[in-house]
Each structure stands twice: as C-alpha cells, then as structure tokens.
Design a protein around this motif. Structure first.
Motif: not given
Length: 456
Positions: A72-73, A75-77, A79-80, A120, A420
């Motif tokens: 999740g970490q 993926e979230s990177l 999404q920025d 991603k 996440g």
C-alpha cells in the motif's frame, strides 16, 4: 531508472533511492574482491541521463523515514499527482526518441513496497500505451530463515498482491529469483553445477539473473530479430496464462571440442537447466508453450560426423543449430509449442562480473575433462541456455502462495492494511490468485499435493 534502446523497448527499473555513488576507483576495487557493495548505484559503470532517474526521496537507503515495506505504501506514492507528472514527463521524453516503440520492460522487487510501485507503473503504462507490450519481471532476493514474523508476513502479502496486480496489467509477468521458495517456509537457494556463488551476496545472485535475463530477452531486443515483444507475449500467454517461469543453464554444459548434438544427446531426458522462479521443480517435465534461447555456440559446432557416414542420431542429421535445437525441444517437450533462437554471441563475463566459476571451465566457458594442472585464467564468456515457459510448475508456485495466505490471520496485521490496502481488496486479490492458479492445472496436481503432505 529508465533506459531506452532506440527503436526497441523502454526499460524501467524500479529501485530505491540511494546515497551518492562512490568514486569509480573505489567501486572497482571493491567489486574486484567481492567487497562491501551495498546499493544499486555501487554497481553502476555508466553515466545516466538526468531524465533517466526519478528518486523516491521518502524512502532513501540512508534515510530516517523507515523502509518502503508494504504494498500500500508503494501504491500511494504513485497516487501523488506530482509523482505521476514527473514519471510521465520522463516516459514521454524517451518515448518521443523512439523510432519504433515495441513496449516496456519493467523490473521491480516483489517482496517489499516496490511491489505496489510496480503495480501502479504497469497500470499507468497499460492505460496510456494501449497495444504496446509490457513485460514485467518480479525480483526477489534469496531469503534466509526469517525470525521476524511481521517481515515474513509483509513479504508474503507483497508477493501475492504483486503477482496479481502486475500480471493483470502486463502482457507477460515472470517471477525471477534464486530463492527456493516465495512462501512462508524458506527453501535452499538454486544451485548450479559449475558456479560457486554466495547466495547472501546480491552481487553474486544478480549477476546470474542478469545473464539469464539478457539471454531470455534477446529474441525481441536484437535488430536482426523477426519477432517482437508482443509476439513473444502472445506466444506464451494464451488461455489466461499471464505468468511464465524462467529456466536457465549458466553456463550451458558443453565440453570443449564436443559438438552440439553430442551435448544435447547427453541430456535427452532432462534439460540441463535450473528453475529461476522460486518453486520446487516437478517430477514430470512438461509445458504448454516456451521460448528457448541458446547462445555462445558456434554455427559450425553441429558438425560431428564425416560426410557419407550414417548420423549417430536424428539430432546429428540436422543441417543447422536452429533446426537441431527445435528438434531437441520437440523430443523433450512433445506437444508443447516451442520457439527457439540460437545466437553465436556468448554472455560476456569480464570484470566486474564475479569470478565464481568452477576451475573446470575454459576462458570461453566450455567444460574440461579434468581440472587444469595450472591456475586457470578468468572466464571471459560463457554459453547460456535459457527459456521462458508457460508451465504447470506455476500451479505449484501459485497454489503454495494461496495455501500460505489462507493460514494467515490477517486481523493480526492491521499495520499492513493501514498502509492503504483494504482487507476486502486483499480477499479479492486472493480469489484472483486462485483463478490464475487454475489456469495451470494438468491433472498431476493430486500427486504433487500428496508429495507436499509427505514432506510436511
């Protein structure tokens, strides 16, 4: 890091941030003795264009913000919006330089948060470059016995989620590792009969995988090749089988002065290669489809009998090394769809490639009958045999992951899901993994399950 081979494929390497590279002299001295190389930039021997690197500064090797340890970490990177914009800018810079873009080759870790980054990135490529090939390689280091249960669970979850997401957005996905298993229970690393490597050194294991990868990808990288990245993927990924296994013989065991048909005839039942996809090899050797590459064998090496004499075998009757390899594959894998490529150029093993070879090898990587009485020179090149297979062995790999994940009480690891990934998303991914596993069933799985139960 991004690297482009003009007119061919854009290569994307997903790698953690690193401290500035040391001086080239110091690096050369360390590598030559197998010293304390630590991060990817320590191995670097070329100058990189600034556009070819995007450093994730939140998770530096020497940073204070912890590790990128959860799917999740990662993926979230991506999404920025700022990160996506930077990534797209670098992609477009190189894509516009290509005369003909075949597609993308993505290499990323499976066992840590880069599994989410890779998921991603492949999704972005899939959406933006429809119709282009995306070949993804999921890399895992050799695992020792992990006493930290949290790290072991994170590794298992990252691996499972990575396989599901990377394969769904890729034309082809291949797990690549010298580790004996991707599951909870560690297995001994892969061994090679003519290499004495230290599995705990990334410098050693990455060199072996690089030789295999360079060989496996040759069919669509060479300018003289008739095939393309998408052609290779379509050859292997039919019937929903997006995941393939890698095999390699490093080096290919050819005796010095011995002909290729004589060498192949010595391995009529079992091909002399090792599985590089972290799974126990099956008793029954079979596959659905495969792409095989043999390199470092001269075109003339198939000649072994005098003109006018009866050929010793059907292989000896072949007129070319290509025909010989194809006939050999049809004999060992009857009914499988096989494509084969023979390259005269061997795999280069000059410095800084590690010199972990058996003394039985000549400078060109061919076998001697007995060790030389004198100190042999460094091995400068080796012949390599490698294959990508859509194979039932992947049922063993994927089924094993499913079984291990079913044993895990996910409620104990709220920290993983707080990064996440929703628990419902995890259950959905687990179901997709089961569906993927079923694509590789052949009927031998019942016997395999009994063997696993006996070994437990």
């Amino acid at each position: 890091m991004f690297r482009v081979e003009k007119t061919f494929a854009l290569h994307i390497y997903l790698i953690p941030g690193a401290s500035p590279a040391r001086s080239r002299l110091a690096l050369s001295q360390e590598v030559s003795v197998g010293g304390s190389v630590q991060v990817w930039s320590d191995y670097l021997n070329v100058h990189l264009h600034p556009k070819s690197i995007y450093v994730i500064r939140q998770y530096m090797h020497d940073g204070e913000c912890g590790c990128l340890e959860a799917f999740g970490q990662g993926e979230s990177l991506l999404q920025d919006p700022g990160c996506i914009e930077e990534l797209e800018d670098r992609l477009h810079f190189y894509v516009e330089e290509c005369d003909y873009l075949q597609g993308f080759q993505v290499l990323c870790d499976l066992h840590n948060g880069f599994s989410g980054v890779g998921a991603k990135v492949t999704e972005l490529l899939y959406d933006e470059y429809s119709g282009k090939g995306i070949l993804t390689w999921g890399l895992t280091p050799v695992m020792s016995c992990l006493e930290d249960s949290q790290k072991n669970f994170y590794r298992l979850m990252n691996t499972a989620l990575g396989i599901v997401h990377l394969s769904s957005h890729s034309s082809l996905f291949c797990p690549l590792s010298l580790s004996g298993s991707l599951g909870i229970k560690p297995q001994p690393p892969v061994t090679f009969p003519y290499i004495n490597y230290d599995a705990s050194l990334n410098y050693h294991s990455s060199a072996i995988l690089a030789a295999a990868l360079d060989t496996l990808t040759a069919p669509y990288r060479l300018r003289s090749s008739q095939g393309s990245m998408m052609h290779l993927a379509e050859t292997l990924n039919f019937s929903g089988r997006k995941v393939v296994a890698a095999w390699a013989s490093v080096p290919f065991p050819a005796l010095r002065g011995c002909s290729l048909p004589d060498t192949l005839c010595a391995y009529q039942q079992d091909v002399p290669w090792k599985l590089l996809s972290s799974c126990r090899e099956r008793k029954v050797s079979c596959c659905f489809a495969q792409s095989v590459v043999l390199r470092g064998i001269c075109k003339e090496s198939h000649i072994s009998s005098c003109p006018g004499t009866q050929p010793a075998s059907p292989l000896h009757a072949c007129e070319s090394t290509e025909q010989m390899l194809q006939r050999y594959l049809h004999t060992v894998f009857p009914g499988a769809f096989s494509t084969s490529h023979v390259l005269e150029q061997p795999c280069n093993t000059l410095h800084p490639y590690p010199q972990f070879f058996s003394p039985l090898l000549t400078r060109q990587g061919f076998l001697l009958d007995k060790p030389p009485s004198y100190s042999s020179a460094a091995v400068e090149s080796i012949p390599v045999l490698a294959a990508l297979q859509s194979s039932p062995v992947l049922h063993t790999l994927l089924h094993g992951l499913c079984k291990d994940l079913q044993k895990v009480n996910v409620r104990r690891w709220a920290s993983f899901f707080s990064a996440g990934v929703e628990q419902d998303d995890f259950q959905e991914a687990l179901q997709e993994l089961r569906t993927l596993c079923q694509c590789y069933e052949t009927g031998f799985e019942a016997d395999e399950s009994e063997d696993e139960a006996d070994s437990d």
